[in-house]
Scaffold this motif. Structure first.
Motif, PDB file in Angstrom:
ATOM      1  N   HIS A   1      32.168  35.255  31.103  1.00 60.47           N
ATOM      2  CA  HIS A   1      33.590  34.975  31.288  1.00 60.47           C
ATOM      3  C   HIS A   1      33.870  33.507  30.982  1.00 60.47           C
ATOM      4  O   HIS A   1      33.014  32.646  31.178  1.00 60.47           O
ATOM      5  CB  HIS A   1      34.007  35.301  32.724  1.00 60.47           C
ATOM      6  CG  HIS A   1      35.488  35.339  32.915  1.00 60.47           C
ATOM      7  ND1 HIS A   1      36.241  34.207  33.158  1.00 60.47           N
ATOM      8  CD2 HIS A   1      36.360  36.382  32.895  1.00 60.47           C
ATOM      9  CE1 HIS A   1      37.511  34.559  33.275  1.00 60.47           C
ATOM     10  NE2 HIS A   1      37.620  35.861  33.116  1.00 60.47           N
ATOM     11  N   GLU A   2      35.070  33.231  30.502  1.00 61.05           N
ATOM     12  CA  GLU A   2      35.414  31.864  30.132  1.00 61.05           C
ATOM     13  C   GLU A   2      35.390  30.906  31.323  1.00 61.05           C
ATOM     14  O   GLU A   2      35.331  29.679  31.142  1.00 61.05           O
ATOM     15  CB  GLU A   2      36.786  31.827  29.462  1.00 61.05           C
ATOM     16  CG  GLU A   2      37.930  32.295  30.342  1.00 61.05           C
ATOM     17  CD  GLU A   2      39.253  32.362  29.601  1.00 61.05           C
ATOM     18  OE1 GLU A   2      39.289  31.987  28.410  1.00 61.05           O
ATOM     19  OE2 GLU A   2      40.255  32.790  30.212  1.00 61.05           O
ATOM     20  N   GLU A   3      35.445  31.430  32.540  1.00 54.25           N
ATOM     21  CA  GLU A   3      35.356  30.584  33.733  1.00 54.25           C
ATOM     22  C   GLU A   3      34.061  30.812  34.500  1.00 54.25           C
ATOM     23  O   GLU A   3      33.954  30.443  35.671  1.00 54.25           O
ATOM     24  CB  GLU A   3      36.570  30.807  34.627  1.00 54.25           C
ATOM     25  CG  GLU A   3      37.866  30.417  33.943  1.00 54.25           C
ATOM     26  CD  GLU A   3      39.021  30.238  34.896  1.00 54.25           C
ATOM     27  OE1 GLU A   3      38.885  29.452  35.849  1.00 54.25           O
ATOM     28  OE2 GLU A   3      40.053  30.904  34.693  1.00 54.25           O
ATOM     29  N   ALA A   4      33.079  31.383  33.852  1.00 56.34           N
ATOM     30  CA  ALA A   4      31.785  31.596  34.495  1.00 56.34           C
ATOM     31  C   ALA A   4      31.153  30.262  34.873  1.00 56.34           C
ATOM     32  O   ALA A   4      31.370  29.238  34.216  1.00 56.34           O
ATOM     33  CB  ALA A   4      30.853  32.357  33.555  1.00 56.34           C
ATOM     34  N   HIS A   5      30.350  30.288  35.922  1.00 60.33           N
ATOM     35  CA  HIS A   5      29.694  29.073  36.387  1.00 60.33           C
ATOM     36  C   HIS A   5      28.810  28.470  35.294  1.00 60.33           C
ATOM     37  O   HIS A   5      28.742  27.242  35.147  1.00 60.33           O
ATOM     38  CB  HIS A   5      28.863  29.395  37.634  1.00 60.33           C
ATOM     39  CG  HIS A   5      28.584  28.203  38.493  1.00 60.33           C
ATOM     40  ND1 HIS A   5      27.466  27.411  38.324  1.00 60.33           N
ATOM     41  CD2 HIS A   5      29.271  27.662  39.529  1.00 60.33           C
ATOM     42  CE1 HIS A   5      27.478  26.437  39.227  1.00 60.33           C
ATOM     43  NE2 HIS A   5      28.562  26.557  39.971  1.00 60.33           N
TER      44      HIS A   5
ATOM     45  N   GLN B   1      37.449  37.022  28.292  1.00 63.07           N
ATOM     46  CA  GLN B   1      38.496  36.898  29.301  1.00 63.07           C
ATOM     47  C   GLN B   1      38.484  38.094  30.240  1.00 63.07           C
ATOM     48  O   GLN B   1      37.861  39.129  29.959  1.00 63.07           O
ATOM     49  CB  GLN B   1      39.864  36.766  28.623  1.00 63.07           C
ATOM     50  CG  GLN B   1      39.997  35.530  27.750  1.00 63.07           C
ATOM     51  CD  GLN B   1      41.351  35.428  27.080  1.00 63.07           C
ATOM     52  OE1 GLN B   1      42.031  36.426  26.857  1.00 63.07           O
ATOM     53  NE2 GLN B   1      41.750  34.202  26.764  1.00 63.07           N
TER      54      GLN B   1
ATOM     55  N   ALA C   1      38.227  36.460  36.923  1.00 60.25           N
ATOM     56  CA  ALA C   1      36.950  35.988  36.368  1.00 60.25           C
ATOM     57  C   ALA C   1      35.933  37.111  36.239  1.00 60.25           C
ATOM     58  O   ALA C   1      34.726  36.863  36.272  1.00 60.25           O
ATOM     59  CB  ALA C   1      36.378  34.829  37.191  1.00 60.25           C
ATOM     60  N   LYS C   2      36.403  38.329  36.076  1.00 61.19           N
ATOM     61  CA  LYS C   2      35.533  39.485  35.878  1.00 61.19           C
ATOM     62  C   LYS C   2      35.607  39.969  34.429  1.00 61.19           C
ATOM     63  O   LYS C   2      36.676  39.952  33.820  1.00 61.19           O
ATOM     64  CB  LYS C   2      35.926  40.632  36.818  1.00 61.19           C
ATOM     65  CG  LYS C   2      35.612  40.381  38.275  1.00 61.19           C
ATOM     66  CD  LYS C   2      36.258  41.418  39.181  1.00 61.19           C
ATOM     67  CE  LYS C   2      35.831  42.830  38.872  1.00 61.19           C
ATOM     68  NZ  LYS C   2      36.426  43.814  39.800  1.00 61.19           N
TER      69      LYS C   2
ATOM     70  N   SER D   1      32.623  37.172  41.736  1.00 62.62           N
ATOM     71  CA  SER D   1      33.017  36.320  40.619  1.00 62.62           C
ATOM     72  C   SER D   1      33.421  34.925  41.094  1.00 62.62           C
ATOM     73  O   SER D   1      33.527  34.654  42.293  1.00 62.62           O
ATOM     74  CB  SER D   1      34.183  36.962  39.859  1.00 62.62           C
ATOM     75  OG  SER D   1      35.416  36.718  40.527  1.00 62.62           O
ATOM     76  N   GLU D   2      33.668  34.053  40.131  1.00 68.28           N
ATOM     77  CA  GLU D   2      34.069  32.680  40.447  1.00 68.28           C
ATOM     78  C   GLU D   2      35.400  32.627  41.186  1.00 68.28           C
ATOM     79  O   GLU D   2      35.728  31.599  41.786  1.00 68.28           O
ATOM     80  CB  GLU D   2      34.147  31.847  39.165  1.00 68.28           C
ATOM     81  CG  GLU D   2      32.795  31.417  38.620  1.00 68.28           C
ATOM     82  CD  GLU D   2      31.981  32.543  37.992  1.00 68.28           C
ATOM     83  OE1 GLU D   2      30.760  32.361  37.835  1.00 68.28           O
ATOM     84  OE2 GLU D   2      32.567  33.598  37.649  1.00 68.28           O
ATOM     85  N   TYR D   3      36.178  33.698  41.179  1.00 69.47           N
ATOM     86  CA  TYR D   3      37.397  33.766  41.977  1.00 69.47           C
ATOM     87  C   TYR D   3      37.247  34.695  43.167  1.00 69.47           C
ATOM     88  O   TYR D   3      38.244  35.149  43.749  1.00 69.47           O
ATOM     89  CB  TYR D   3      38.589  34.175  41.099  1.00 69.47           C
ATOM     90  CG  TYR D   3      39.090  33.039  40.231  1.00 69.47           C
ATOM     91  CD1 TYR D   3      39.419  31.808  40.802  1.00 69.47           C
ATOM     92  CD2 TYR D   3      39.223  33.187  38.862  1.00 69.47           C
ATOM     93  CE1 TYR D   3      39.865  30.762  40.026  1.00 69.47           C
ATOM     94  CE2 TYR D   3      39.671  32.136  38.070  1.00 69.47           C
ATOM     95  CZ  TYR D   3      39.994  30.924  38.655  1.00 69.47           C
ATOM     96  OH  TYR D   3      40.435  29.885  37.878  1.00 69.47           O
TER      97      TYR D   3
ATOM     98  N   HIS E   1      44.402  35.402  44.048  1.00 70.92           N
ATOM     99  CA  HIS E   1      43.460  36.479  43.743  1.00 70.92           C
ATOM    100  C   HIS E   1      43.168  37.253  45.026  1.00 70.92           C
ATOM    101  O   HIS E   1      43.286  36.703  46.128  1.00 70.92           O
ATOM    102  CB  HIS E   1      42.150  35.911  43.181  1.00 70.92           C
ATOM    103  CG  HIS E   1      42.319  35.062  41.967  1.00 70.92           C
ATOM    104  ND1 HIS E   1      42.527  35.589  40.712  1.00 70.92           N
ATOM    105  CD2 HIS E   1      42.324  33.712  41.812  1.00 70.92           C
ATOM    106  CE1 HIS E   1      42.660  34.606  39.843  1.00 70.92           C
ATOM    107  NE2 HIS E   1      42.531  33.460  40.476  1.00 70.92           N
TER     108      HIS E   1
END
Length: 335
Positions: free
Chosen positions: A83-87, A109, A113-114, A145-147, A278
């Motif tokens: 994901h574009e916001e993955a750690h 995307q 963040a999944k 996920s990150e969110y 979220h």
């Protein structure tokens, strides 16, 4: 102002007493590196937990766990879909490129963040199958996920099915895996699905300095052992890392800790209403609030991180005090 009420990060939480006890018990002579009895027992212990054969390596950080797992799956000329916001993209300082010797991250995307199979296809289908373009070798997802959103078992199964069809390995970043299992109410095996490797986080959940790389493919573990040594992560007194992992798994300490953190997050979430950005499914809350409102909360003794210009992130932990969660809930409701 009294004792500060910290919701900055579960990384800042104290170490669980069971871990301290285990470290003291491990302070006796044994074989060095990973030849000690506690390290040797990890495979069986985690195999029982996941109800299938596992090979387990300890490391000291989540970044190392993610990158060593991925390095065992991905060649330098390949890529990882995430994901574009993955750690591994946003918060690991280029470590994936370093450990994977230049392998690329292909960003996709998805809400919360999944990733989904469709998002993965959208990212990799345009790639030509020739030597002029980087080819995907693996998919990495984060549970939770990150969110703070959790993959349901059927969602992971669908991603794993696509990965198998495309010849891709599947890695799960489980920095908050315990919180996901606690929320889903399923077995650890169902929460990770048919993945090839899991970075099982313990430090955020009451550990001190040990994370586990759980390989469901023993051949990958054989590769990772050499990479761990080369990366400087084969600690000479590995029994102290193994002891932490055993202490957290024993009597479901890891799961009880996650349940407490999740419950504290739910206490706060009920007061946030439409401010929530979220769904709250683990121990992170992303809350819309202005700079002035954030100043008000900080003036009342709450510690947290800003999340962009108009939001805040609150993270609960295994040792979050019930009264602090209630106080934050009341403060947010009064904004």
């Amino acid at each position: 102002m009294g004792v500060p009420m910290l919701f900055l990060s579960d990384n800042a939480a104290s170490v669980h007493p069971a871990v301290w006890d285990a470290l003291q018990s491990a302070d006796a002579p044994d074989s060095p590196y990973d030849g000690d009895a506690a390290s040797a027992a990890l495979d069986e212990r985690f195999s029982d937990l996941f109800e299938r054969p596992c090979a387990v390596l300890w490391v000291a950080t989540g970044t190392a766990a993610n990158c060593l797992a991925l390095a065992s799956m991905v060649q330098p000329h390949g890529a990882v879909v995430c994901h574009e916001e993955a750690h591994i993209e946003m918060d690991e300082g280029g470590a994936p490129g370093f450990y994977l010797h230049g392998a690329k991250l292909i960003l996709a995307q998805g809400e919360g963040a999944k990733l989904s199979p469709d998002a993965i296809r959208a990212a990799i289908d345009p790639i030509r199958d020739d030597v002029h373009q980087v080819q995907p070798h693996a998919v990495s997802i984060t549970q939770a996920s990150e969110y703070g959103c959790c993959y349901r078992p059927e969602e992971i199964a669908a991603i794993a099915s696509l990965a198998r069809q495309r010849g891709l390995a599947l890695h799960v970043d489980g920095a908050r895996f315990a919180n996901a299992v606690a929320f889903l109410g399923c077995t650890p095996g169902d929460a990770v699905g048919p993945a090839d490797a899991l970075s099982f986080g313990f430090i955020k959940n009451g550990g001190m300095s040990a994370e586990a790389i759980v390989f469901f493919d023993p051949a990958l573990a054989d590769v990772a052992r050499y990479r761990r040594k080369r990366a400087g992560h084969l600690q000479s007194k590995g029994r102290f890392l193994a002891a932490q992992l055993h202490a957290m798994i024993e009597d479901d300490v890891w799961l009880d800790n996650a349940r407490h953190a999740n419950a504290a997050a739910q206490e706060i979430a009920r007061a946030c209403g439409e401010r929530l950005m979220h769904p709250v499914e683990a121990n992170e809350l992303f809350v819309r609030c202005t700079a002035a409102e954030r100043d008000t909360l900080r003036a009342r003794g709450f510690g947290f991180y800003d999340w962009g210009a108009d939001a805040a992130r609150f993270v609960t932990a295994w040792n979050t005090r019930d009264e602090d969660a209630r106080a934050l809930a009341q403060a947010v409701a009064a904004l």
